[in-house]
Design a protein around this motif. Structure first.
Motif, PDB file in Angstrom:
ATOM      1  N   GLU A  86       0.823  -1.208   0.000  1.00 50.58           N
ATOM      2  CA  GLU A  86       0.000   0.000   0.000  1.00 50.58           C
ATOM      3  C   GLU A  86       0.863   1.268   0.000  1.00 50.58           C
ATOM      4  O   GLU A  86       0.363   2.364  -0.290  1.00 50.58           O
ATOM      5  N   TYR A  87       2.169   1.130   0.325  1.00 47.00           N
ATOM      6  CA  TYR A  87       3.026   2.301   0.446  1.00 47.00           C
ATOM      7  C   TYR A  87       3.787   2.625  -0.837  1.00 47.00           C
ATOM      8  O   TYR A  87       4.840   3.252  -0.794  1.00 47.00           O
ATOM      9  N   GLU A  88       3.277   2.212  -1.975  1.00 49.19           N
ATOM     10  CA  GLU A  88       3.918   2.612  -3.220  1.00 49.19           C
ATOM     11  C   GLU A  88       3.732   4.122  -3.402  1.00 49.19           C
ATOM     12  O   GLU A  88       2.734   4.705  -2.946  1.00 49.19           O
TER      13      GLU A  88
ATOM     14  N   GLU B 241     -11.843   9.985  11.402  1.00 53.84           N
ATOM     15  CA  GLU B 241     -10.561   9.575  11.974  1.00 53.84           C
ATOM     16  C   GLU B 241      -9.851   8.540  11.106  1.00 53.84           C
ATOM     17  O   GLU B 241      -8.624   8.562  10.967  1.00 53.84           O
ATOM     18  N   ASP B 242     -10.604   7.631  10.521  1.00 54.89           N
ATOM     19  CA  ASP B 242      -9.991   6.604   9.668  1.00 54.89           C
ATOM     20  C   ASP B 242      -9.296   7.225   8.473  1.00 54.89           C
ATOM     21  O   ASP B 242      -8.192   6.795   8.079  1.00 54.89           O
ATOM     22  N   ASP B 243      -9.911   8.246   7.874  1.00 48.03           N
ATOM     23  CA  ASP B 243      -9.286   8.926   6.741  1.00 48.03           C
ATOM     24  C   ASP B 243      -7.998   9.624   7.163  1.00 48.03           C
ATOM     25  O   ASP B 243      -6.968   9.554   6.473  1.00 48.03           O
TER      26      ASP B 243
ATOM     27  N   THR C 190      -2.099   9.990   7.342  1.00 48.40           N
ATOM     28  CA  THR C 190      -0.900  10.179   8.156  1.00 48.40           C
ATOM     29  C   THR C 190       0.070   9.024   7.971  1.00 48.40           C
ATOM     30  O   THR C 190       1.288   9.230   7.847  1.00 48.40           O
ATOM     31  N   TYR C 191      -0.449   7.811   7.952  1.00 46.19           N
ATOM     32  CA  TYR C 191       0.410   6.650   7.732  1.00 46.19           C
ATOM     33  C   TYR C 191       1.080   6.736   6.367  1.00 46.19           C
ATOM     34  O   TYR C 191       2.268   6.420   6.218  1.00 46.19           O
ATOM     35  N   MET C 192       0.346   7.141   5.362  1.00 46.81           N
ATOM     36  CA  MET C 192       0.911   7.269   4.016  1.00 46.81           C
ATOM     37  C   MET C 192       1.999   8.346   3.989  1.00 46.81           C
ATOM     38  O   MET C 192       3.094   8.150   3.431  1.00 46.81           O
ATOM     39  N   ALA C 193       1.722   9.499   4.581  1.00 44.22           N
ATOM     40  CA  ALA C 193       2.645  10.630   4.519  1.00 44.22           C
ATOM     41  C   ALA C 193       3.963  10.347   5.215  1.00 44.22           C
ATOM     42  O   ALA C 193       5.008  10.891   4.827  1.00 44.22           O
TER      43      ALA C 193
ATOM     44  N   PHE D  55       0.410   5.539  16.016  1.00 43.07           N
ATOM     45  CA  PHE D  55       1.143   5.962  14.818  1.00 43.07           C
ATOM     46  C   PHE D  55       2.646   5.728  14.974  1.00 43.07           C
ATOM     47  O   PHE D  55       3.295   5.147  14.093  1.00 43.07           O
ATOM     48  N   ILE D  56       3.218   6.170  16.092  1.00 44.39           N
ATOM     49  CA  ILE D  56       4.653   6.016  16.338  1.00 44.39           C
ATOM     50  C   ILE D  56       5.019   4.539  16.430  1.00 44.39           C
ATOM     51  O   ILE D  56       6.008   4.082  15.832  1.00 44.39           O
ATOM     52  N   ARG D  57       4.206   3.770  17.154  1.00 48.67           N
ATOM     53  CA  ARG D  57       4.485   2.334  17.305  1.00 48.67           C
ATOM     54  C   ARG D  57       4.545   1.640  15.942  1.00 48.67           C
ATOM     55  O   ARG D  57       5.486   0.907  15.642  1.00 48.67           O
ATOM     56  N   ASP D  58       3.552   1.892  15.120  1.00 53.33           N
ATOM     57  CA  ASP D  58       3.485   1.217  13.820  1.00 53.33           C
ATOM     58  C   ASP D  58       4.572   1.711  12.865  1.00 53.33           C
ATOM     59  O   ASP D  58       5.137   0.931  12.089  1.00 53.33           O
ATOM     60  N   LEU D  59       4.870   3.020  12.916  1.00 54.19           N
ATOM     61  CA  LEU D  59       5.910   3.560  12.046  1.00 54.19           C
ATOM     62  C   LEU D  59       7.276   2.969  12.398  1.00 54.19           C
ATOM     63  O   LEU D  59       8.054   2.610  11.505  1.00 54.19           O
ATOM     64  N   LEU D  60       7.582   2.860  13.673  1.00 53.51           N
ATOM     65  CA  LEU D  60       8.878   2.328  14.079  1.00 53.51           C
ATOM     66  C   LEU D  60       9.027   0.854  13.697  1.00 53.51           C
ATOM     67  O   LEU D  60      10.134   0.391  13.398  1.00 53.51           O
ATOM     68  N   LYS D  61       7.930   0.123  13.679  1.00 54.18           N
ATOM     69  CA  LYS D  61       7.983  -1.261  13.195  1.00 54.18           C
ATOM     70  C   LYS D  61       8.355  -1.298  11.720  1.00 54.18           C
ATOM     71  O   LYS D  61       9.181  -2.115  11.289  1.00 54.18           O
ATOM     72  N   ASP D  62       7.750  -0.409  10.945  1.00 51.38           N
ATOM     73  CA  ASP D  62       8.054  -0.362   9.514  1.00 51.38           C
ATOM     74  C   ASP D  62       9.473   0.152   9.267  1.00 51.38           C
ATOM     75  O   ASP D  62      10.173  -0.317   8.350  1.00 51.38           O
ATOM     76  N   TYR D  63       9.893   1.116  10.060  1.00 55.58           N
ATOM     77  CA  TYR D  63      11.259   1.634   9.986  1.00 55.58           C
ATOM     78  C   TYR D  63      12.260   0.498  10.214  1.00 55.58           C
ATOM     79  O   TYR D  63      13.267   0.374   9.506  1.00 55.58           O
TER      80      TYR D  63
END
Length: 441
Positions: free
Chosen positions: A45-47, A82-84, A89-92, A377-385
């Protein structure tokens, strides 16, 4: 549409110009950029097309008749709930602004630039990570007013004095070279500042150094689309450089700092610069070619990692030539081909969200805890990082390099974290630190 959302949409329109209009209109969703995006390993989804499409939806709704009338039928619309906002935010924040999408696109579309505007849109809606917002706010003023920051800077100055074995000539007007390190380097890679200073002193360069810190990264507001913070920071840096009157400004930060000063500063401050801005890798290469020093070759399995901003600026040959002279064991990283290289994963502010940067949070008076939407948001981003760092580490391990040399503190931090995650097969260092004991005058 509520007032806050309307203001956010209007703010993005200030970024609309012939270039960004081309980015908005010309994408055909061919997907050629997808395999070169470092965050695609975190999820399909992050293309880049999907991430940039989040801004296109907003502009399509506001700027086109078909978008205004048909809305979601033609993929146009504003965030409704909120879902939007969570999705946007996750995409950005799965973008490091590395430029690989631009280098790949047959139409010359820079999705990363649209994502930067999207971050500004989200910031207006209160969706900027707390630490990035705080850093942007502080940097737009005089960060030397913070006692804690000045303590850190003074400690660096003392280490530089110890390194060169004499008094450091700070703020000396008329010096040929002005070395401008950042606070982030003082936190993440203080050895870079010390090594660069020692090299300049060893080579007998007429140089000086700021007695006070000028910024965290010289334009950290760009991470959240805060153009005003970006402008104020660069105006302050430019005013200082003009006061010193140096012909060359030397940077050891080859990430955002280099790009902001080299390319964005004139347009943001509305003034041309009459001094040359160089990364230390460029500067040392010029001196080496002019036979100002020799390099003692060692048997080291070493590779160069391209910081995205240096690569996009054309700084590729210079560090490689120096490293080849330093070791017969030089090798290329497998995915560093032509204008492409795999990003470390921490650029565009992502590394600054790491839980390991407790000293940075202490400097700006933040607790380590965040709440609400930001916690998830931070938790999920750091996992992807972490996924991206592991992927980069696989490339280094495949090359057989024991030392990865680069020119950016964020890259060094991310590469070393990735090495820890994958067994510690290599270490990352700055080119100044690597060359310090190999330069012979």
């Amino acid at each position: 549409m509520n007032e806050e959302l309307n203001s956010a949409v209007n703010e993005t329109l200030s970024e609309l110009n012939p270039v960004t209009l081309h980015y908005f209109e010309s994408c055909v969703s061919c997907g050629l950029c997808t395999p070169h995006c470092p965050y695609i390993v975190a999820g399909p989804e992050y293309e880049p097309v999907n991430k940039a499409e989040e801004l296109r939806k907003v502009w399509r709704k506001r700027l086109t008749a078909v978008g205004y009338v048909l809305g979601s039928i033609v993929n146009a619309g504003y965030p409704k709930d909120e879902d939007d906002l969570k999705r946007m935010t996750y995409m950005a924040y799965r973008c490091v602004n590395c430029g690989n999408c631009l280098n790949t696109c047959p139409f010359g579309i820079y999705s990363g630039e649209l994502i930067k505007i999207l971050r500004g849109f989200l910031s207006t809606l209160g969706r900027a990570p707390t630490i990035l917002k705080r850093l942007s706010d502080i940097e737009s003023g005089d960060i030397s007013e913070s006692g804690v920051t000045m303590d850190l800077w003074n400690s660096i100055i003392e280490k530089v004095r110890g390194g060169i074995g004499k008094e450091l000539s700070s703020d000396r007007e008329g010096a040929e070279v002005l070395y401008l390190p950042t606070v982030l380097e003082a936190i993440l890679t203080p050895e870079t500042i010390i090594s660069t200073s020692r090299i300049l002193d060893t080579l007998g360069i007429d140089w000086t150094f700021p007695s006070k810190p000028l910024g965290f990264e010289f334009g950290i507001g760009s991470f959240i689309g805060d153009r005003e913070s970006e402008r104020k920071t660069l105006e302050r840096v430019h005013s200082y450089v003009k006061r010193i009157g140096a012909r060359k400004v030397l940077l050891s930060h080859g990430g955002t700092t280099y790009e902001e000063m080299r390319f964005h500063m004139p347009s943001l401050i509305g003034e041309k610069v009459n001094y040359e801005i160089m990364h230390v890798a460029e500067y040392l290469y010029d001196l080496y070619r002019a036979r100002k020093f020799e390099i003692e070759a060692r048997e080291v399995k070493v590779a160069w990692h391209d910081p995205c901003k240096l690569r996009n600026s054309g700084v590729k040959r210079e560090p490689r030539e120096i490293l080849k002279a330093s070791s017969k064991g030089y090798r290329e990283l497998p995915k560093s081909q032509g204008v492409f290289s795999r990003c470390c994963g921490g650029g565009f502010g992502i590394a600054l969200l790491s839980e390991d940067l407790k000293e940075l949070k202490r400097l700006i008076g933040l607790s380590s805890e965040v709440e609400g939407w930001e916690a998830d948001f931070i938790r999920d981003l750091l996992k992807d990082y972490e996924i991206v760092m592991r992927e980069k580490s696989k490339e280094v391990i495949q090359s057989g390099a024991e030392v990865v040399v680069t020119g950016c503190p964020t890259c060094i931090f991310s590469l070393n974290k990735g090495s820890e995650l994958t067994g510690g097969a290599f270490r990352a260092v700055h080119i100044s630190h690597y060359l310090l004991d190999k330069i012979k005058v």
